[in-house]
Enzyme design. Structure first.
Site, mmCIF file in Angstrom:
data_model
loop_
_atom_site.group_PDB
_atom_site.id
_atom_site.type_symbol
_atom_site.label_atom_id
_atom_site.label_comp_id
_atom_site.label_asym_id
_atom_site.label_seq_id
_atom_site.Cartn_x
_atom_site.Cartn_y
_atom_site.Cartn_z
ATOM 1 N N GLY A 230 0.790 -1.227 0.000
ATOM 2 C CA GLY A 230 0.000 0.000 0.000
ATOM 3 C C GLY A 230 0.823 1.277 0.000
ATOM 4 O O GLY A 230 0.333 2.323 0.424
ATOM 5 N N LYS A 231 2.047 1.226 -0.482
ATOM 6 C CA LYS A 231 2.876 2.431 -0.493
ATOM 7 C C LYS A 231 2.332 3.462 -1.487
ATOM 8 O O LYS A 231 2.188 4.641 -1.162
ATOM 9 C CB LYS A 231 4.330 2.067 -0.849
ATOM 10 C CG LYS A 231 4.951 1.124 0.172
ATOM 11 C CD LYS A 231 6.389 0.797 -0.149
ATOM 12 C CE LYS A 231 6.569 -0.081 -1.372
ATOM 13 N NZ LYS A 231 6.012 -1.430 -1.213
ATOM 14 N N GLU A 449 4.470 -36.329 -0.014
ATOM 15 C CA GLU A 449 3.665 -35.374 0.754
ATOM 16 C C GLU A 449 3.267 -35.951 2.108
ATOM 17 O O GLU A 449 3.251 -35.242 3.117
ATOM 18 C CB GLU A 449 2.420 -34.954 -0.024
ATOM 19 C CG GLU A 449 2.683 -34.227 -1.348
ATOM 20 C CD GLU A 449 3.591 -33.012 -1.200
ATOM 21 O OE1 GLU A 449 3.652 -32.411 -0.115
ATOM 22 O OE2 GLU A 449 4.272 -32.678 -2.193
ATOM 23 N N HIS A 452 6.062 -35.303 4.468
ATOM 24 C CA HIS A 452 6.026 -33.954 5.044
ATOM 25 C C HIS A 452 4.994 -33.894 6.162
ATOM 26 O O HIS A 452 5.248 -33.374 7.248
ATOM 27 C CB HIS A 452 5.599 -32.921 3.989
ATOM 28 C CG HIS A 452 6.652 -32.599 2.978
ATOM 29 N ND1 HIS A 452 7.925 -32.251 3.313
ATOM 30 C CD2 HIS A 452 6.594 -32.552 1.621
ATOM 31 C CE1 HIS A 452 8.618 -32.000 2.210
ATOM 32 N NE2 HIS A 452 7.824 -32.181 1.159
HETATM 33 P P1 ADP Z 1 2.831 -0.930 -3.285
HETATM 34 O O1 ADP Z 1 2.934 0.426 -3.872
HETATM 35 O O2 ADP Z 1 3.251 -0.996 -1.846
HETATM 36 O O3 ADP Z 1 3.472 -2.019 -4.083
HETATM 37 P P2 ADP Z 1 0.070 -0.527 -3.796
HETATM 38 O O4 ADP Z 1 -0.145 0.714 -3.028
HETATM 39 O O5 ADP Z 1 0.214 -0.383 -5.260
HETATM 40 O O6 ADP Z 1 1.306 -1.336 -3.228
HETATM 41 O O7 ADP Z 1 -1.105 -1.528 -3.450
HETATM 42 C C1 ADP Z 1 -1.754 -2.266 -4.430
HETATM 43 C C2 ADP Z 1 -3.211 -2.449 -4.082
HETATM 44 O O8 ADP Z 1 -3.352 -3.239 -2.905
HETATM 45 C C3 ADP Z 1 -3.893 -1.164 -3.757
HETATM 46 O O9 ADP Z 1 -4.386 -0.556 -4.914
HETATM 47 C C4 ADP Z 1 -5.009 -1.611 -2.841
HETATM 48 O O10 ADP Z 1 -6.122 -2.063 -3.581
HETATM 49 C C5 ADP Z 1 -4.429 -2.795 -2.112
HETATM 50 N N1 ADP Z 1 -3.916 -2.408 -0.794
HETATM 51 C C6 ADP Z 1 -2.628 -2.496 -0.386
HETATM 52 N N2 ADP Z 1 -2.506 -2.092 0.892
HETATM 53 C C7 ADP Z 1 -3.712 -1.712 1.297
HETATM 54 C C8 ADP Z 1 -4.230 -1.181 2.521
HETATM 55 N N3 ADP Z 1 -3.450 -0.966 3.587
HETATM 56 N N4 ADP Z 1 -5.539 -0.902 2.582
HETATM 57 C C9 ADP Z 1 -6.337 -1.115 1.523
HETATM 58 N N5 ADP Z 1 -5.914 -1.599 0.343
HETATM 59 C C10 ADP Z 1 -4.623 -1.914 0.222
HETATM 60 ZN ZN ZN Z 2 8.391 -31.698 -0.752
#
Ligand code: ADP
Ligand code: ZN
Length: 642
Positions: A230-231, A449, A452
C-alpha cells in the site's frame, strides 16, 4: 519537430508504392540495348560507332552514328528495331579499363572511321542513385517508426515521439474526480505510517503556519516495505487528503538506453512539479536509480544511472523547502539505497510500511469487501486468520478472485467457500486437474507429501499442518499446507523441526521406494538457504560460533570479497552439512516410528487427493504441539514436488 503524424501515413504509403512501382515497371519504352564487346567490336569494324563513354570504370556506353541507327533499324534486324533516339544506344560491362583500352585500340586501328573515347566517373541515371538510396530511406523510415513506438510505450503524460525521450512521463492523477480520489479511509491499517505522513498533509494544507514559524519541512519521505503493502496507495491518499496534484513516475522510467536521458527526465519532472506546486511527486521503485553508487563500479557501466541519481540529488537540493513540492519515494529495501539520498534535506524520513497483522488484514478485507455482494453470514475475522503473510494487494486480489469464482458458479452472493478457493489459488496457482501423471508418479508424490505431513505432525515445534494435497497446482505436483504462527522470533528448535519436516518428502521417497527423485528440488533449495542463514547470519552453528556475517547496510561488496577466511568458509560448509544431516536423521527416525501411519495417509491421499487435519489426527494421533484452531486451508509454505 519531425514526427510523422498518423494521417500522413497514407500519403507516405502512396509515395512509397509509386517509387517502387516506377522502379519496377516505369521504364521508358526504348532502353539502350545490353550488349557485349564482340558485338561492339564488329560495329566498330563496320564504322558505325561514333563514340564510347566509359562510366565509373565498369560500364561502356556506345553511341552509334545516325546513319548506322537508320541502317540497322531499316534492315529489320529485330534486335535493333527499338534503338533509342536519344542518349546512348548500347551498353556493356567491361572487365577493366586497361584491357578494354587495349581491345578498343586494336578495334579502332581496323576501323574505317575514328571513334571517340571518353571517361566519366559519376554519371548515373537518377534511377540508379534512387536505387542506391532506397535501402537507406527504408531504414530511416523504419527507424522512425520504432522510435515512435518507444515513445508511446512509455505511456502517459507528455506523449510519444523520438523528440520526447528526455521528457518525464509522469502520470498525473486528477484529484478532482471524486471517483478516483483516494483518501485515508481507503487505506486500512498502517496506523503508524499514517500518523507520520499526516504531518506532510498538514504542511501542504497550511503551508503558511509553518513558514511563519520558520520551520523547515521535509522535502521527501521514503516509504519502505514489501510490494503490495500500500505504499502507492498511501502516497495517493496524501495527495487526496491535501487536495493537491499527484505526479507519479516509476524509477525504471528513468532508465533508458540513451545516454543523458535519465538526468534530463529528472530535470523535466521537477520542472513539471514546480509548475503544479503545491503537489506530491511519487517515485515508485526508486532503487532502480537510487542504488548505492560505486558498487560494482567498472563491471556494469552504470554511469548513466549515477548521472540520473546525481541529477535527482541536485534537484532535491535545488528547490526551496517552501516551494511546496514533496517527493515521496517507495522501495522495498532501504538498505541498498545510496546513503546520500537519506541525508538531511532529501529523503530524511523513512516510513515503514510492513505486511499487515491479523487485525490490519481484517480492516483491509473490510475496505475491499465494501464493493462485493456478500453472504451475510461471512466471518471477516476468519478470512483474516486464513491469510497470514498476505499483503494488502494479495487481499484485494483474494476479494476479486472470490467474486469471480462466485460468478462462475452463478451465485447471488460471494460466500466463504469462494474465498477459500481464491486463497488456495493465490497461494498455489491454478489447479491443473488434467495434468497427466502416471500412477507410479502419483504414488511417489503421495508418499512424498505424506512424509512432510507425518514429520511436521510429530515434531512438536514444526508449523501446524492444515492439509495435504496431491492435486497439481501451479508448478507444484503436490503440497503440504501449513499455518505459520505469527511470531516475531524463531528458535533454533523450531527451525530444526521445520527443516526436518521439509526434508521429510525426500526421506519418505528414499525409505519407501529406495530411490531418489527430482521432486525434492524446491525442498532442498529452501533447506540449504535456511541452514546457511542459521550458520552464517544467526550465529547458531556450534563450530563457527556466535558470529554473524550478515550485512544490513548492503554497502560492502559481499559478492567479491567474503568477510571471512577460507578456513571459516570451510567450517561454514561443514557445519551446514552437519546440521542438514542431523535434520535428515530426525526425519528418518520420525518416519521409521510412524511407518504405518504414513502409509495409511499416503493411501488416503491417493484415494481422496486432499487430506485435512482431522484425518491426519485420526491416523497419527493427537498432536503434541499446537493444533491449528482454524478449520482448513491456508498456507504460505507450499512444497512443490516437481
Ligand atoms: P505498493 O505500492 O506498496 O506495491 P500498492 O499501493 O500499489 O502497493 O497496493 C496495491 C493495491 O493493494 C492497492 O491498490 C489496494 O487495492 C491494495 N492495498 C494495499 N494495501 C492496502 C491497505 N493498507 N488498505 C487497503 N488496500 C490496500
Ligand atoms: Zn516436498
Amino acid at each position: 519537430m519531425f514526427t510523422l503524424r498518423p494521417n500522413m501515413m497514407w500519403l507516405w504509403t502512396m509515395i512509397f508504392i509509386a517509387i517502387i512501382g516506377f522502379a519496377l515497371f516505369g521504364q521508358a519504352p526504348k532502353e539502350p540495348l545490353k550488349s557485349d564487346w564482340s558485338e561492339v567490336d564488329s560495329l566498330i569494324a563496320r564504322g558505325m560507332v561514333s563514340r564510347i563513354e566509359v562510366v565509373n570504370r565498369d560500364e561502356a556506353l556506345v553511341y552509334l552514328t545516325p546513319e548506322a541507327v537508320a541502317e540497322l533499324s531499316a534492315n529489320g534486324e529485330s534486335r535493333y528495331a527499338a534503338l533509342p533516339e536519344q542518349g546512348h544506344h548500347l551498353s556493356f560491362q567491361i572487365g577493366s579499363v586497361e584491357t578494354f583500352r587495349g581491345d578498343f585500340d586494336k578495334a579502332v586501328a581496323l576501323s574505317p572511321t575514328d571513334v571517340a573515347l571518353t571517361y566519366d566517373n559519376h554519371r548515373r541515371g537518377w534511377m540508379d542513385s534512387l536505387l542506391t538510396w532506397l535501402p537507406w530511406v527504408f531504414f530511416i523510415v523504419i527507424w522512425i517508426f520504432i522510435m515512435r513506438g518507444f515513445g508511446r510505450s512509455g505511456g502517459g503524460g507528455a506523449g510519444g515521439g523520438i523528440m520526447n525521450v528526455g521528457k518525464a512521463r509522469a502520470q498525473e492523477f486528477d484529484q478532482d474526480d471524486p471517483n478516483r480520489k483516494v483518501t485515508f479511509k481507503d487505506v486500512a491499517g498502517l496506523e503508524e505510517a499514517k500518523v507520520e505522513i499526516m504531518e506532510i498533509v498538514d504542511f501542504l494544507r497550511n503551508a503558511g503556519k509553518y513558514r511563519e514559524l520558520g520551520a523547515k519541512i521535509p522535502k521527501g519521505a521514503l516509504l519502505v516495505g514489501p510490494p503490495g503493502t500500500g505504499k502507492t496507495l498511501l502516497a495517493k491518499a496524501v495527495a487526496g487528503e491535501a487536495n493537491v496534484p499527484f505526479l507519479s513516475i516509476s524509477g525504471s522510467d528513468f532508465v533508458e538506453m540513451f545516454v543523458g536521458v535519465g538526468a534530463s527526465r529528472v530535470r523535466d519532472l521537477f520542472e513539471q512539479a514546480k509548475q503544479k506546486a503545491p503537489c506530491i511527486v511519487f517515485i515508485d521503485e526508486i532503487d532502480a536509480i537510487g542504488r548505492a553508487r560505486g558498487r560494482n563500479a567498472g563491471f556494469s557501466g552504470n554511469d548513466e544511472r549515477e548521472n540520473t541519481l546525481n541529477q535527482l540529488l541536485t534537484e532535491m537540493d535545488g528547490f526551496q523547502t517552501n516551494a511546496g513540492v514533496i517527493v515521496l519515494a517507495a522501495t522495498n529495501r532501504a538498505d541498498i539505497l545510496d546513503k546520500a539520498l537519506m541525508r538531511a534535506g532529501r529523503f530524511d524520513r523513512q516510513i515503514e510500511v510492513g505486511l499487515p497483522e491479523i487485525h490490519e488484514r481484517k480492516q483491509i478485507f473490510d475496505v475491499h469487501l465494501r464493493k462485493l455482494k456478500l453472504d451475510p453470514s461471512l466471518d471477516r475475522e476468519f478470512l483474516a486468520r486464513q491469510t497470514p503473510g498476505f499483503s494488502g494487494a494479495d487481499i484485494a486480489n483474494v476479494c476479486n478472485e472470490a467474486a469471480l469464482i462466485a460468478a462462475r458458479h452463478n451465485k447471488k452472493f460471494v460466500a466463504k467457500e469462494d474465498f477459500l478457493a481464491a486463497i488456495d489459488r493465490i497461494i498455489g496457482g491454478l489447479e491443473k486437474k488434467n495434468k497427466v501423471i502416471s500412477p507410479a508418479e502419483k504414488r511417489t508424490i503421495a508418499f512424498h507429501e505424506a512424509g512432510h505431513a507425518t514429520v511436521s505432525w510429530k515434531l512438536k515445534n514444526a508449523n501446524p499442518l492444515i492439509k495435504v494435497t496431491i492435486i497439481p497446482r501451479g508448478k507444484a505436483l503436490g503440497a503440504a499446507w501449513y499455518l505459520p504462527e505469527e511470531r516475531q522470533i524463531t528458535t533454533k528448535e523450531q527451525w530444526m523441526d521445520e527443516i526436518a519436516a521439509t526434508l521429510a518428502g525426500r526421506v519418505a521417497e528414499q525409505i519407501f521406494f529406495g530411490h531418489l527423485s527430482t521432486g525434492a528440488l524446491n525442498d532442498l533449495e529452501r533447506v540449504t538457504k535456511q541452514v546457511y542463514a542459521m550458520v552464517a547470519y544467526y550465529g547458531m552453528g556450534s563450530k563457527v560460533g556466535t558470529i554473524s556475517y550478515y550485512d544490513s547496510t548492503g554497502q560492502s561488496d559481499m559478492a567479491f570479497t567474503k568477510p571471512y577466511s577460507e578456513r571459516t568458509a570451510q567450517q561454514i560448509d561443514d557445519e551446514v552439512r552437519e546440521i542438514i544431516a542431523e535434520a535428515y536423521a530426525m526425519a528418518e527416525r520420525t518416519i521409521a516410528e510412524n511407518r504405518e501411519g504414513l502409509t495409511a495417509l499416503a493411501e488416503l491421499l491417493l484415494e481422496r487427493e486432499v487430506v485435512f487435519t482431522e484425518d491426519v489426527e485420526r491416523i497419527l494421533g493427537k498432536r503434541e504441539g499446537t493444533t491449528p484452531a482454524v478449520e482448513a486451508t491456508p498456507a504460505v509454505e507450499a512444497t512443490p514436488a516437481e
